[in-house]
Scaffold this active site. Structure first.
Site, PDB file in Angstrom:
ATOM      1  CG  ASP A 153      -2.081   0.938   1.101  1.00  0.00           C
ATOM      2  OD1 ASP A 153      -2.346   1.402  -0.027  1.00  0.00           O
ATOM      3  OD2 ASP A 153      -2.739   1.223   2.124  1.00  0.00           O
ATOM      4  CG  HIS A 167       0.240   2.115  -9.425  1.00  0.00           C
ATOM      5  ND1 HIS A 167      -0.109   1.692  -8.170  1.00  0.00           N
ATOM      6  CD2 HIS A 167      -0.758   2.952  -9.824  1.00  0.00           C
ATOM      7  CE1 HIS A 167      -1.268   2.231  -7.825  1.00  0.00           C
ATOM      8  NE2 HIS A 167      -1.683   3.009  -8.810  1.00  0.00           N
ATOM      9  CG  LEU A 221       8.470 -17.527  -3.052  1.00  0.00           C
ATOM     10  CD1 LEU A 221       8.371 -17.517  -1.536  1.00  0.00           C
ATOM     11  CD2 LEU A 221       8.899 -16.138  -3.548  1.00  0.00           C
TER      12      LEU A 221
HETATM   13  C1  IPE Z   1      -1.335   0.217  -3.456  1.00  0.00           C
HETATM   14  O1  IPE Z   1      -1.130   1.573  -3.462  1.00  0.00           O
HETATM   15  C2  IPE Z   1      -1.484  -0.379  -4.850  1.00  0.00           C
HETATM   16  C3  IPE Z   1      -2.837  -0.787  -5.240  1.00  0.00           C
HETATM   17  C4  IPE Z   1      -3.871  -0.940  -4.436  1.00  0.00           C
HETATM   18  C5  IPE Z   1      -3.063  -1.098  -6.653  1.00  0.00           C
HETATM   19  P1  IPE Z   1      -2.359   2.594  -3.567  1.00  0.00           P
HETATM   20  O2  IPE Z   1      -2.677   2.782  -5.011  1.00  0.00           O
HETATM   21  O3  IPE Z   1      -3.482   2.121  -2.705  1.00  0.00           O
HETATM   22  O4  IPE Z   1      -1.725   3.962  -3.000  1.00  0.00           O
HETATM   23  P2  IPE Z   1      -2.306   4.898  -1.861  1.00  0.00           P
HETATM   24  O5  IPE Z   1      -2.676   4.022  -0.695  1.00  0.00           O
HETATM   25  O6  IPE Z   1      -3.492   5.620  -2.436  1.00  0.00           O
HETATM   26  O7  IPE Z   1      -1.158   5.817  -1.557  1.00  0.00           O
HETATM   27 MG    MG Z   2      -4.045   2.396  -0.703  1.00  0.00          MG
END
Ligand code: IPE
Ligand code: MG
Length: 240
Positions: free
Chosen positions: A13, A30, A124
């Site tokens: 996250d 991402h 793994l």
């Molecule tokens: C996690 O990061 C990745 C996914 C859920 C795809 P987020 O996209 O939730 O990033 P934040 O939490 O809004 O910073």
């Molecule tokens: Mg998030």
């Protein structure tokens, strides 16, 4: 002291916050998250983790902005294309869980290819949750059990926890010893609900793209210092 964790789950996250902090487009967050994942997978192989289960995209994530979703999907496609050979070289057995209904064909085929190529690998076990929801998985199991009862293959009285577990889409995933969530959020977010019943939870304040192999080592040492009692008064070091 606990035994070394065999099964780890990670809720990755904080990608968007990472990008926003840098005034970068969301997709860069991402992309940086994928880089982070690659390093963590390598570390898990090095230290002998048996199963790594990662939450890449939840059922609820489909409600995000379509532009972001298509960016994430392109990244997943790119990751699979560029990484299948590498996963195989690392003796990783790859699996994916989740409802691929909305996932485009290209990705579905790549997922199948990755699973096929790495099927007999003994290293793994890497499970990627994509379009996954823990509640939906329990519904999935329930429907399968009802079908078996209707077909006369199972009696209601025979249903045990094991029956529910074996009929989950995630039936190949063991109880999670250590569940890591990054970015300081303290939620399960509908991840592998069945398997997290007695997980030790480790929250890292770092955003996922900043989470590195050393942070994984910290999480594991925190786990090792805990007592697991599984609801009893005894310290139990084995899997239940
Ligand atoms: C996690 O990061 C990745 C996914 C859920 C795809 P987020 O996209 O939730 O990033 P934040 O939490 O809004 O910073
Ligand atoms: Mg998030």
């Amino acid at each position: 002291m606990n035994r070394f964790p065999k099964t780890i789950g990670i809720i990755m996250d904080g990608n968007r916050r990472w990008a926003k902090n840098r005034n970068l487009p969301i997709i860069s967050g991402h992309r940086a998250g994928v880089k982070s994942l690659k390093k963590i997978v390598v570390r898990c192989c090095e230290i002998g983790v048996k199963e790594l289960n990662i939450f890449a995209f939840s059922t609820e994530n489909w409600n995000r902005d379509p532009f972001e979703i298509s960016g994430i999907m392109n990244l997943i496609e790119w990751y699979l294309k560029s990484e299948i050979a590498e996963l195989n070289k690392q003796n990783i057995c790859f699996k994916s869980i989740g409802n691929k209904h909305n996932v485009k064909n290209g990705i579905r085929n790549l997922l199948k290819r990755a699973e096929k190529i790495t099927f007999n690998n003994t290293g793994l076990k890497l499970s990627v949750a994509l379009g996954y929801g823990g509640k939906q998985d329990i519904v999935f199991s329930t429907k399968k059990i009802v079908d078996k009862i209707i077909r006369g293959e199972l009696y209601k009285e025979e249903i045990t926890e094991k029956t529910v577990q074996q009929n989950l889409q995630s039936s190949h995933i063991s109880n999670i010893d250590l569940l890591i969530r990054t970015s300081g959020e303290q939620r399960i977010s509908n991840f592998l609900l069945w398997q997290v019943a007695y997980s030790e939870i480790y929250i890292s304040e770092k955003l996922w793209p900043d989470f590195n192999p050393l942070d994984l080592d910290y999480a594991i040492s925190s786990y090792l210092s805990r007592e697991r009692r599984f609801g009893t008064s005894n310290i139990i070091n084995n899997d239940i």
